[in-house]
Design an enzyme around this catalytic site. Structure first.
Site, PDB file in Angstrom:
ATOM      1  N   HIS A 106       0.792  -1.232   0.000  1.00  0.00           N
ATOM      2  CA  HIS A 106       0.000   0.000   0.000  1.00  0.00           C
ATOM      3  C   HIS A 106       0.822   1.279   0.000  1.00  0.00           C
ATOM      4  CE1 HIS A 106      -4.122  -1.540   0.553  1.00  0.00           C
ATOM      5  NE2 HIS A 106      -3.555  -2.519   1.217  1.00  0.00           N
ATOM      6  N   LYS A 134      -7.877  14.570   3.967  1.00  0.00           N
ATOM      7  CA  LYS A 134      -7.100  13.323   3.977  1.00  0.00           C
ATOM      8  C   LYS A 134      -6.083  13.457   5.105  1.00  0.00           C
ATOM      9  CE  LYS A 134      -5.966  14.135  -0.398  1.00  0.00           C
ATOM     10  NZ  LYS A 134      -6.592  13.075  -0.989  1.00  0.00           N
ATOM     11  N   ARG A 135      -5.298  12.395   5.356  1.00  0.00           N
ATOM     12  CA  ARG A 135      -4.257  12.516   6.368  1.00  0.00           C
ATOM     13  C   ARG A 135      -3.362  13.725   6.061  1.00  0.00           C
ATOM     14  NH1 ARG A 135      -2.986   8.844  10.319  1.00  0.00           N
ATOM     15  NH2 ARG A 135      -4.993   8.043  10.989  1.00  0.00           N
ATOM     16  N   LYS A 146       1.219  14.594   0.677  1.00  0.00           N
ATOM     17  CA  LYS A 146      -0.112  14.956   0.161  1.00  0.00           C
ATOM     18  C   LYS A 146      -0.211  16.451  -0.144  1.00  0.00           C
ATOM     19  CE  LYS A 146      -2.446  11.041   2.426  1.00  0.00           C
ATOM     20  NZ  LYS A 146      -3.103  10.285   1.333  1.00  0.00           N
ATOM     21  N   THR A 193      -8.368   6.730  -2.291  1.00  0.00           N
ATOM     22  CA  THR A 193      -9.767   6.338  -2.501  1.00  0.00           C
ATOM     23  C   THR A 193     -10.676   7.538  -2.296  1.00  0.00           C
ATOM     24  OG1 THR A 193      -9.819   5.557  -0.216  1.00  0.00           O
ATOM     25  CG2 THR A 193      -9.511   3.893  -1.919  1.00  0.00           C
ATOM     26  N   LYS A 249     -14.290   8.787  -4.226  1.00  0.00           N
ATOM     27  CA  LYS A 249     -15.532   9.190  -3.557  1.00  0.00           C
ATOM     28  C   LYS A 249     -16.011  10.536  -4.100  1.00  0.00           C
ATOM     29  CE  LYS A 249     -13.903   6.586   0.351  1.00  0.00           C
ATOM     30  NZ  LYS A 249     -12.921   6.612   1.434  1.00  0.00           N
TER      31      LYS A 249
END
Length: 791
Positions: free
Chosen positions: A287, A503-504, A509, A611, A615
């Site tokens: 992952h 998100k985290r 990111k 993911t 969404k």
């Protein structure tokens, strides 16, 4: 897992009936739903993916269990105090959990510490400390098929004779207190996503879940019939035909040496046969490609905690290296790179290598990620066994991520193409023919904004709230704006563009790049207040791992910028910035349907899949993103022209690494970037503590592995294109429809079908189990495609 009530009502087809019944009692079911605590028993996208997979396995009629730990305290609750993240314990069980059932009859012992004795009969692991694993079962219902699978979570319990030695010397009180040490194993979830924390308690948790689970699986394999505890099967030849175990990242990697220990030490199988069965049973999903996320356990810790397992790992490694040495004589470097044991400094066990060697299949979670896994991260292994490496692009369950969270859109789609898409999301392609349908365009945009009261629902979504049946229904953006106003005391313009980045919080990111864009927009408004500006509400949310200093500084910076922007009268309602506190599943269900623009801006080559991106796409948000993770496939499905793609590709990043990334050059060349950085540096956003963000600025100039400055200019230009299109509501909505129509691939049903067929060797079944009042045999004649063997 999030909340269970509404999801269960939807999957059982009972939602409208429950709504109506609760209303007749004078209650509102939405208020009831809000009382339920989120079950936050995993980390970030990886934890939520597992939850979507459980929903899909039940919906596809696959006989499957999800195993994990019943953490007494799940992922922490995040509070924002004075702009800083503060962690609070998530005491999610304080009012009990009506969805679980304790199963003491299946309690199992798990061993730790001790030593190994070798005798003529083989190895014996003796003088161990025992902890009991008590299972709690939660039902996982499939969608409208009467199938209910099980999520079995283990809770640690001290045995009654725990530490009796202390008791025997008269210290009874201490003996009882020490029981806590055993029970601490299931006390709290380590809240790290994409970061390896090598703590002894964490290794105990990993082994605890694995040891209990394998005993449970073997008990079921040996039993003659369902629910029986008598051993009938004693031969393990058919084990891989009956059992498939998917390792969700390396956290359960200890399952490989544990199954070998059971086969060799307890069941007395010869090593080569045991190894063959083990390899055929396990498959491993990778992952992440971030080096700091890969688990590497110190050998001396393993030797203390699990001495027999260390011997087994050494034996696995010896045979593995002998095999490689035979294929590549004298290639010492290759042996070093492919060993399960890393020798430099502290000797460590590379858990990813253990998973690859001990599995028959290895997969990444998006096309681009699986390529990187094959050609870079595990290149030597992929050259050795290319047939082992596969791709399984992640997915999301359309039940929770459309029906439950966005009933207005779900109903609108059902009116156009029927309700079957809920179980076959690829049918969304039928929406392509409505891209130019003016009425449909108007309806889709109304679901985001304010939708008038319609008639009662079809079977997909929920009926209009009975108490407000005659009022206009507040739809997604208005409803969320009211929520924000109530929770954050900031007045939001619901017709502004909702630009969302949830998100985290992690450097890769690039929430920092978003923050620089906010500052740039702020400076532009202040420079020319009379100029037409597309109003935006920028919403950022997510948790930072408690020990991750830079991530916590990023949260503080975003809040400091928000404070300045939201209180500047020159800006007014043109720009608002909100940091969403305590982002979690139930909050995602509110924000995602209200989003216009989804931010997926990781540095190319760092996000395995994502993911959240899926969404947002399914819920009618447009994506601004890099060619990374599943964004690549989203662009492939929808056409690149229907996403806002910007920035470096994987090869550009590699090229920049070769030539050397110099942040200073971008700072010198881009006046708006320079202005933003100077403001952060000078304390413009932190006047009371001008030096507050020096670490952030220093990182951006000297240690930025994720190259924020290199993509800044392309990002800002791309954001201008976003604003331009947003001015044209009709064209914007047409692009939204094209995205929804192209999102069918990203159902977790499709992902799980691929796992089942390509890795587990089993077929989904659309057989609907008859209700208990109907005789079974009448249904046997109607079987669609046989029964499922593997569990």
């Amino acid at each position: 897992m999030g909340r269970t009530l509404q999801n269960t009502m939807i999957n059982l087809g009972l939602q409208n009936a429950c709504d109506e019944a609760v209303y007749q009692l004078g209650l509102d079911i939405e208020e009831l739903e809000e009382i339920e605590e989120d079950a936050g028993l995993g980390n970030g996208g990886l934890g939520r993916l597992a939850a979507c997979f459980l929903d899909s396995m039940a919906t596809l009629g696959l006989a499957a269990y999800g195993y994990g730990i019943r953490y007494e305290y799940g992922i922490f609750n995040q509070k924002i105090r004075d702009g800083w993240q503060v962690e609070e314990a998530d005491d999610w069980l304080r009012h009990g959990n009506p969805w679980e059932k304790a199963r003491p009859e299946y309690m199992l012992p798990v061993h730790f510490y001790g030593r190994v004795e070798h005798g003529p009969a083989g190895a014996k692991w003796v003088d161990t400390q025992v902890v009991l694993a008590l299972p709690y079962d939660t039902p996982v219902p499939g969608y409208m098929n009467n199938t209910v699978n099980t999520m079995r979570l283990w809770s640690a319990r001290a045995p009654n004779d725990f530490n009796l030695r202390d008791f025997n010397v008269g210290d009874y009180i201490q003996a009882v207190l020490d029981r806590n040490l055993a029970e601490n194993i299931s006390r709290v979830l380590y809240p790290n996503d994409n970061f390896f924390e090598g703590k002894e308690l964490r290794l105990k948790q990993e082994y605890f879940v694995v040891a209990a689970t394998l005993q449970d699986i073997i008990r079921r394999f040996k039993a003659s019939k369902f629910g029986s505890t008598e051993s009938v099967r004693t031969v393990f030849d058919s084990f891989p035909e009956q059992v498939a175990i998917q390792l969700n990242d390396t956290h359960p990697a200890m399952a490989i040496p544990e199954l070998m220990r059971i086969f060799v030490d307890i069941e007395k199988l010869p090593w080569s046969k045991a190894w063959d069965i083990t390899k055929q049973t396990f498959a491993y999903t990778n992952h992440t490609v971030l080096p700091e996320a890969l688990e590497r356990w110190p050998v001396d810790l393993m030797e203390k905690l699990l001495p027999r397992h260390l011997q087994i790992i050494y034996e696995i490694n010896q045979r593995h290296l002998d095999h490689i040495a035979a294929l590549f004589p004298h290639d010492v470097e290759r042996l070093r790179k492919m060993s399960l044991i890393e020798e430099g400094g502290i000797k460590r066990i590379n858990m990813a290598h253990l998973c690859i060697v001990g599995s028959h299949a290895v997969n990444g979670v998006a096309k681009i990620h699986s390529e990187i896994v094959k050609t870079q991260v595990f290149k030597d292994f992929a050259e050795l066994e290319p047939e082992k490496f596969q791709n399984k692009t992640n997915g999301i369950t359309p039940r929770r991520w459309l029906l439950l969270c966005n009933p207005g859109l779900a109903e609108l789609i059902a009116e156009k193409i029927g309700e079957d898409y809920v179980k076959d999301l690829s049918q969304l392609t039928k929406l392509h023919k409505f891209v130019n349908d003016d009425i449909f365009i108007r309806e889709v945009s109304k679901v985001k904004q304010v939708r008038g009261a319609g008639g009662a629902r079809g079977g997909t979504g929920r009926a209009p709230r009975v108490p407000t049946r005659h009022l206009p229904r507040q739809e997604n953006k208005v409803k969320f704006a009211l929520f924000l106003e109530k929770e954050y005391k900031v007045k939001i313009n619901p017709s502004s563009m909702f630009d969302v980045h949830v998100k985290r919080i992690h450097e890769y990111k690039r929430q920092l790049m978003n923050c620089l864009h906010i500052i740039t927009m702020y400076n532009r408004i202040r420079r020319d207040p009379a100029k037409l500006f597309v109003p935006r509400t920028v919403i950022i949310g997510g948790k930072a791992a408690p020990g991750y200093h830079m991530a916590k500084m990023i949260i503080k910076l975003i809040n400091a910028v928000a404070h300045m922007v939201n209180n500047d009268p020159v800006v007014g309602s043109k720009l608002k910035v909100i940091f969403l506190e305590n982002y979690r599943v139930s909050l995602a269900e509110k924000v995602i349907p209200a989003t216009d623009l989804s931010e997926q801006i990781s540095t190319a080559g760092t996000e395995a899949s994502g993911t959240g991106n899926m969404k947002f796409m399914l819920n009618g948000a447009l994506t601004i993103g890099t060619m990374d993770g599943a964004n690549v496939e989203m662009a492939e499905e929808a056409g690149e022209e229907n996403l806002f793609i910007f920035g470096m590709r994987v090869e550009d990043v590699a090229e920049l690494d070769r030539k050397g990334y110099n942040a200073q050059e971008y700072y010198d060349e881009l006046p708006e970037l320079k202005q933003a950085i100077d403001q952060i540096k000078s304390g413009f956003f932190s006047p009371k503590e001008p030096e507050l963000f020096k670490d952030v600025v220093n990182m951006l100039f000297h240690h930025d592995r994720f190259k924020v400055f290199a993509d800044y200019e392309a990002y800002v230009k791309c954001q201008e294109k976003v604003s331009e299109l947003y001015m044209n509501a009709k064209e914007w909505t047409r692009m939204v429809i094209r995205n929804i129509a192209a999102s069918g691939k990203f159902s977790s049903d499709r992902t799980i079908k691929e796992y089942a067929r390509d890795i587990w060797g089993m077929e989904p079944s659309d057989l609907k189990i008859p209700p208990p009042n109907e005789p079974r045999d009448s249904a046997e004649d109607k079987t669609a495609n046989g029964t499922v063997e593997k569990a």
